[in-house]
Design an enzyme around this catalytic site. Structure first.
Site, mmCIF file in Angstrom:
data_model
loop_
_atom_site.group_PDB
_atom_site.id
_atom_site.type_symbol
_atom_site.label_atom_id
_atom_site.label_comp_id
_atom_site.label_asym_id
_atom_site.label_seq_id
_atom_site.Cartn_x
_atom_site.Cartn_y
_atom_site.Cartn_z
ATOM 1 N N GLY A 1 -13.550 -7.334 -18.827
ATOM 2 C CA GLY A 1 -14.732 -7.884 -18.198
ATOM 3 C C GLY A 1 -15.777 -8.489 -19.218
ATOM 4 C CD GLN B 1 -20.289 -8.487 -22.590
ATOM 5 O OE1 GLN B 1 -19.833 -8.843 -21.522
ATOM 6 N NE2 GLN B 1 -19.822 -8.002 -23.680
ATOM 7 C CB CYS C 1 -18.683 -2.964 -24.570
ATOM 8 S SG CYS C 1 -19.908 -4.344 -24.530
ATOM 9 C CG LEU C 2 -14.836 -7.848 -24.952
ATOM 10 C CD1 LEU C 2 -14.444 -9.163 -24.143
ATOM 11 C CD2 LEU C 2 -13.607 -7.299 -25.826
ATOM 12 C CG HIS D 1 -19.298 -2.057 -18.777
ATOM 13 N ND1 HIS D 1 -19.245 -1.183 -19.955
ATOM 14 C CD2 HIS D 1 -19.578 -3.275 -19.550
ATOM 15 C CE1 HIS D 1 -19.173 -1.934 -21.026
ATOM 16 N NE2 HIS D 1 -19.460 -3.014 -20.782
ATOM 17 C CD GLU D 2 -18.476 -6.510 -17.875
ATOM 18 O OE1 GLU D 2 -19.063 -7.331 -18.421
ATOM 19 O OE2 GLU D 2 -17.813 -5.902 -18.680
ATOM 20 C CG HIS E 1 -23.179 -6.495 -20.569
ATOM 21 N ND1 HIS E 1 -23.599 -6.257 -21.872
ATOM 22 C CD2 HIS E 1 -21.796 -5.968 -20.338
ATOM 23 C CE1 HIS E 1 -22.542 -5.706 -22.494
ATOM 24 N NE2 HIS E 1 -21.680 -5.671 -21.708
#
Ligand code: NI
Length: 172
Positions: A47, A52, A95-96, A137-138, A141
């Site tokens: 994701g 990000q 998380c990236l 989660h996304e 963000h």
């Protein structure tokens, strides 16, 4: 398609920004989605939110397909959670933007959401399992929230410090 640089800790200024809704789905949004997808596949991740890659727009890409399976990209704009289950589930999240850090997070096990799909149509979804977790989660963000905000303060401060230190040492 092109690969975009991913914003990571300790750059909290960007990651804490609240993203703005898109007015509609045009060629710019589609190009950004495609670049985000390419960037996410390459990372690799499941994701990615636009913030990000430094773009404060309410756009996500998700793909939960496994290595070697047919790709199933999901493109989401302006998501709004309209319902969440009382039942909770735990997943070890990563998380990236917080590379190589994983922690158990408890969230509603199921959610319903409203969003704009790639065709620019209003769509609804009832998500369960990993998809429900990933969407939450996304969407976090887009509101400047990171998964480490759902764990203890002690652990959160420790991981943020770790990234600040790595940056000082020139390791990021
Ligand atoms: Ni993330």
């Amino acid at each position: 398609m092109s690969l975009l640089p991913i914003v990571t800790l300790p750059d909290e200024k960007t990651l804490r920004e609240v993203s703005k809704p898109v007015a509609g789905i045009d060629s710019h949004v589609k190009k950004l989605w495609d670049d985000m997808l390419e960037t996410m596949y390459r990372a690799p991740g499941i994701g990615l939110a636009a913030i990000q890659v430094g773009v404060p727009q309410r756009l996500l890409v998700i793909d939960l397909s496994k290595d070697g399976e047919v790709k199933l990209p999901l493109f989401v704009a302006n998501p709004e959670i309209t319902w969440e289950s009382d039942a909770r589930s735990d997943y070890e999240e990563g998380c990236l933007s917080i590379p190589e850090y994983y922690e158990m997070v408890t969230r509603p096990a199921e959610v319903k959401l409203r969003y704009l799909n790639r065709q620019g149509e209003h769509a609804e979804m009832h998500a369960t399992g990993l998809l429900a977790t990933c969407l939450q989660h996304e969407i976090d963000h887009l509101n400047g929230v990171l998964f480490i905000d759902h764990i203890s303060r002690l652990k959160r401060e420790r991981v943020i410090k770790k990234f600040q230190k790595a940056q000082k040492l020139g390791k990021l």
